[in-house]
Scaffold this motif. Structure first.
Motif, PDB file in Angstrom:
ATOM      1  N   GLU A  32     -26.069  30.497   6.673  1.00  0.00           N
ATOM      2  CA  GLU A  32     -26.935  30.251   5.527  1.00  0.00           C
ATOM      3  C   GLU A  32     -26.717  28.850   4.954  1.00  0.00           C
ATOM      4  O   GLU A  32     -27.670  28.163   4.587  1.00  0.00           O
ATOM      5  N   VAL A  33     -25.476  28.407   4.905  1.00  0.00           N
ATOM      6  CA  VAL A  33     -25.169  27.059   4.423  1.00  0.00           C
ATOM      7  C   VAL A  33     -25.792  26.016   5.345  1.00  0.00           C
ATOM      8  O   VAL A  33     -26.434  25.064   4.897  1.00  0.00           O
ATOM      9  N   VAL A  34     -25.625  26.197   6.651  1.00  0.00           N
ATOM     10  CA  VAL A  34     -26.160  25.235   7.621  1.00  0.00           C
ATOM     11  C   VAL A  34     -27.689  25.224   7.583  1.00  0.00           C
ATOM     12  O   VAL A  34     -28.313  24.159   7.651  1.00  0.00           O
ATOM     13  N   ARG A  35     -28.326  26.378   7.435  1.00  0.00           N
ATOM     14  CA  ARG A  35     -29.799  26.420   7.322  1.00  0.00           C
ATOM     15  C   ARG A  35     -30.277  25.647   6.103  1.00  0.00           C
ATOM     16  O   ARG A  35     -31.206  24.840   6.184  1.00  0.00           O
ATOM     17  N   GLU A  36     -29.628  25.870   4.952  1.00  0.00           N
ATOM     18  CA  GLU A  36     -30.040  25.167   3.738  1.00  0.00           C
ATOM     19  C   GLU A  36     -29.798  23.667   3.862  1.00  0.00           C
ATOM     20  O   GLU A  36     -30.650  22.859   3.485  1.00  0.00           O
ATOM     21  N   ALA A  37     -28.658  23.279   4.402  1.00  0.00           N
ATOM     22  CA  ALA A  37     -28.364  21.852   4.580  1.00  0.00           C
ATOM     23  C   ALA A  37     -29.383  21.208   5.521  1.00  0.00           C
ATOM     24  O   ALA A  37     -29.831  20.083   5.286  1.00  0.00           O
ATOM     25  N   SER A  38     -29.765  21.913   6.562  1.00  0.00           N
ATOM     26  CA  SER A  38     -30.758  21.394   7.510  1.00  0.00           C
ATOM     27  C   SER A  38     -32.112  21.212   6.844  1.00  0.00           C
ATOM     28  O   SER A  38     -32.774  20.178   7.021  1.00  0.00           O
ATOM     29  N   ASN A  41     -32.665  20.722   3.672  1.00  0.00           N
ATOM     30  CA  ASN A  41     -32.547  19.601   2.735  1.00  0.00           C
ATOM     31  C   ASN A  41     -32.577  18.261   3.459  1.00  0.00           C
ATOM     32  O   ASN A  41     -33.246  17.326   3.019  1.00  0.00           O
ATOM     33  N   LEU A  42     -31.857  18.155   4.563  1.00  0.00           N
ATOM     34  CA  LEU A  42     -31.833  16.908   5.324  1.00  0.00           C
ATOM     35  C   LEU A  42     -33.218  16.571   5.861  1.00  0.00           C
ATOM     36  O   LEU A  42     -33.696  15.445   5.734  1.00  0.00           O
ATOM     37  N   LEU A  43     -33.901  17.564   6.427  1.00  0.00           N
ATOM     38  CA  LEU A  43     -35.221  17.319   6.996  1.00  0.00           C
ATOM     39  C   LEU A  43     -36.258  16.999   5.923  1.00  0.00           C
ATOM     40  O   LEU A  43     -37.226  16.287   6.182  1.00  0.00           O
ATOM     41  N   GLY A  44     -36.068  17.492   4.718  1.00  0.00           N
ATOM     42  CA  GLY A  44     -37.038  17.282   3.659  1.00  0.00           C
ATOM     43  C   GLY A  44     -36.793  16.071   2.781  1.00  0.00           C
ATOM     44  O   GLY A  44     -37.667  15.669   2.014  1.00  0.00           O
ATOM     45  N   GLU A  45     -35.644  15.436   2.919  1.00  0.00           N
ATOM     46  CA  GLU A  45     -35.302  14.400   1.948  1.00  0.00           C
ATOM     47  C   GLU A  45     -36.180  13.160   2.005  1.00  0.00           C
ATOM     48  O   GLU A  45     -36.297  12.447   1.021  1.00  0.00           O
ATOM     49  N   PHE A  46     -36.816  12.877   3.103  1.00  0.00           N
ATOM     50  CA  PHE A  46     -37.708  11.723   3.183  1.00  0.00           C
ATOM     51  C   PHE A  46     -39.172  12.149   3.221  1.00  0.00           C
ATOM     52  O   PHE A  46     -40.017  11.427   3.716  1.00  0.00           O
TER      53      PHE A  46
END
Length: 142
Positions: free
Chosen positions: A30-36, A38-43
Protein backbone atom coordinates in the motif's frame (compact mmCIF):
# COMPACT_ATOMS: atom_id res chain seq x y z
CA UNK A 1 -4.12 -6.94 -9.11
CA UNK A 2 -0.75 -7.62 -10.75
CA UNK A 3 2.12 -8.66 -8.48
CA UNK A 4 5.40 -6.83 -9.16
CA UNK A 5 8.77 -7.82 -7.76
CA UNK A 6 11.05 -4.91 -6.85
CA UNK A 7 14.65 -5.02 -5.62
CA UNK A 8 15.65 -2.50 -2.95
CA UNK A 9 18.13 -2.25 -0.12
CA UNK A 10 17.09 -3.91 3.15
CA UNK A 11 17.32 -0.55 4.95
CA UNK A 12 14.69 0.93 2.61
CA UNK A 13 12.39 -2.07 3.12
CA UNK A 14 12.71 -1.60 6.88
CA UNK A 15 11.88 2.10 6.58
CA UNK A 16 8.83 1.31 4.41
CA UNK A 17 7.63 -1.31 6.90
CA UNK A 18 8.08 1.09 9.85
CA UNK A 19 6.30 3.86 7.93
CA UNK A 20 3.40 1.53 7.10
CA UNK A 21 3.05 0.50 10.73
CA UNK A 22 3.33 4.05 12.12
CA UNK A 23 0.82 5.51 9.65
CA UNK A 24 -1.82 2.78 9.61
CA UNK A 25 -1.13 1.26 6.18
CA UNK A 26 -2.05 -2.38 5.68
CA UNK A 27 1.48 -3.17 4.48
CA UNK A 28 4.38 -2.18 2.29
CA UNK A 29 2.43 -2.75 -0.94
CA UNK A 30 0.00 0.00 0.00
CA UNK A 31 2.87 2.39 0.77
CA UNK A 32 4.60 1.61 -2.54
CA UNK A 33 1.32 2.04 -4.49
CA UNK A 34 0.69 5.44 -2.93
CA UNK A 35 4.29 6.57 -3.45
CA UNK A 36 4.10 5.47 -7.09
CA UNK A 37 0.86 7.38 -7.68
CA UNK A 38 2.37 10.49 -6.09
CA UNK A 39 5.57 10.24 -8.13
CA UNK A 40 3.69 9.72 -11.40
CA UNK A 41 1.31 12.59 -10.65
CA UNK A 42 3.73 15.21 -9.42
CA UNK A 43 4.38 16.76 -12.84
CA UNK A 44 0.76 16.59 -14.01
CA UNK A 45 -0.33 20.03 -12.73
CA UNK A 46 -2.28 21.45 -15.69
CA UNK A 47 -1.65 24.99 -14.39
CA UNK A 48 2.05 24.54 -15.20
CA UNK A 49 1.73 23.20 -18.75
CA UNK A 50 2.78 25.43 -21.66
CA UNK A 51 4.28 28.03 -19.33
CA UNK A 52 7.79 29.27 -18.71
CA UNK A 53 8.89 27.78 -15.39
CA UNK A 54 11.79 27.99 -13.00
CA UNK A 55 12.89 25.15 -10.77
CA UNK A 56 15.41 24.68 -8.02
CA UNK A 57 16.77 21.14 -7.66
CA UNK A 58 18.91 20.15 -4.67
CA UNK A 59 20.88 16.90 -4.62
CA UNK A 60 22.75 15.46 -1.64
CA UNK A 61 25.33 12.71 -1.98
CA UNK A 62 28.31 11.28 -0.13
CA UNK A 63 31.49 13.14 -1.10
CA UNK A 64 33.33 9.86 -1.59
CA UNK A 65 30.90 8.85 -4.35
CA UNK A 66 32.63 10.56 -7.26
CA UNK A 67 30.38 8.88 -9.82
CA UNK A 68 27.45 11.01 -8.62
CA UNK A 69 29.44 14.23 -9.00
CA UNK A 70 30.53 13.16 -12.50
CA UNK A 71 26.91 12.38 -13.41
CA UNK A 72 25.78 15.80 -12.12
CA UNK A 73 28.39 17.52 -14.28
CA UNK A 74 27.33 15.44 -17.28
CA UNK A 75 23.67 16.40 -16.79
CA UNK A 76 24.64 20.04 -16.43
CA UNK A 77 26.33 19.89 -19.83
CA UNK A 78 23.60 17.78 -21.45
CA UNK A 79 20.96 20.30 -20.33
CA UNK A 80 22.89 23.55 -20.71
CA UNK A 81 19.84 25.18 -22.34
CA UNK A 82 17.78 24.37 -19.23
CA UNK A 83 20.36 24.85 -16.43
CA UNK A 84 20.83 28.58 -15.80
CA UNK A 85 22.91 28.18 -12.63
CA UNK A 86 24.68 25.40 -10.77
CA UNK A 87 26.29 25.45 -7.33
CA UNK A 88 28.35 22.78 -5.56
CA UNK A 89 29.06 22.87 -1.84
CA UNK A 90 30.32 20.61 0.91
CA UNK A 91 27.76 19.98 3.65
CA UNK A 92 28.76 18.55 7.01
CA UNK A 93 31.76 16.27 7.09
CA UNK A 94 30.79 13.67 4.49
CA UNK A 95 28.35 15.15 2.02
CA UNK A 96 28.16 17.26 -1.09
CA UNK A 97 25.22 19.34 -2.21
CA UNK A 98 24.57 20.10 -5.85
CA UNK A 99 22.03 22.85 -6.53
CA UNK A 100 20.60 23.48 -10.00
CA UNK A 101 18.48 26.45 -11.08
CA UNK A 102 16.47 25.61 -14.19
CA UNK A 103 14.35 27.65 -16.59
CA UNK A 104 12.17 25.97 -19.18
CA UNK A 105 9.04 23.96 -19.88
CA UNK A 106 7.48 21.37 -17.56
CA UNK A 107 8.44 18.39 -19.71
CA UNK A 108 12.15 19.34 -19.77
CA UNK A 109 12.22 20.03 -16.04
CA UNK A 110 10.45 16.74 -15.34
CA UNK A 111 12.95 14.83 -17.49
CA UNK A 112 15.90 16.51 -15.78
CA UNK A 113 14.58 15.73 -12.27
CA UNK A 114 13.92 12.13 -13.36
CA UNK A 115 17.50 11.71 -14.54
CA UNK A 116 18.81 13.15 -11.27
CA UNK A 117 16.61 10.76 -9.29
CA UNK A 118 17.77 7.82 -11.39
CA UNK A 119 21.42 8.57 -10.55
CA UNK A 120 22.73 5.74 -8.41
CA UNK A 121 23.97 6.68 -4.93
CA UNK A 122 22.16 10.02 -4.56
CA UNK A 123 20.96 10.32 -0.97
CA UNK A 124 18.34 13.02 -1.43
CA UNK A 125 16.71 14.88 -4.33
CA UNK A 126 14.41 17.81 -3.58
CA UNK A 127 12.95 20.39 -5.95
CA UNK A 128 10.42 23.15 -6.34
CA UNK A 129 8.80 24.42 -9.54
CA UNK A 130 6.99 27.69 -10.20
CA UNK A 131 5.94 29.81 -13.18
CA UNK A 132 8.01 32.86 -14.08
CA UNK A 133 5.67 34.30 -16.69
CA UNK A 134 3.69 37.53 -16.47
CA UNK A 135 0.54 35.84 -15.18
CA UNK A 136 1.71 35.14 -11.63
CA UNK A 137 2.43 31.87 -9.86
CA UNK A 138 -0.72 29.91 -10.73
CA UNK A 139 -2.98 32.14 -12.80
CA UNK A 140 -4.03 30.57 -16.09
CA UNK A 141 -2.97 32.50 -19.20
CA UNK A 142 -5.93 33.63 -21.32
Amino acid sequence: MTVVSVSMPEELVERIDAFASEHGYTGRSEVVREASRNLLGEFEDKRLEDRELMAVVTVIFDYETTSVEERMMGLRHDYEGLVVANFHSHVGTHYCMELFVLEGQLESISTFVGKIRATKDTLSVDYSVMPVDEFGPFASPE
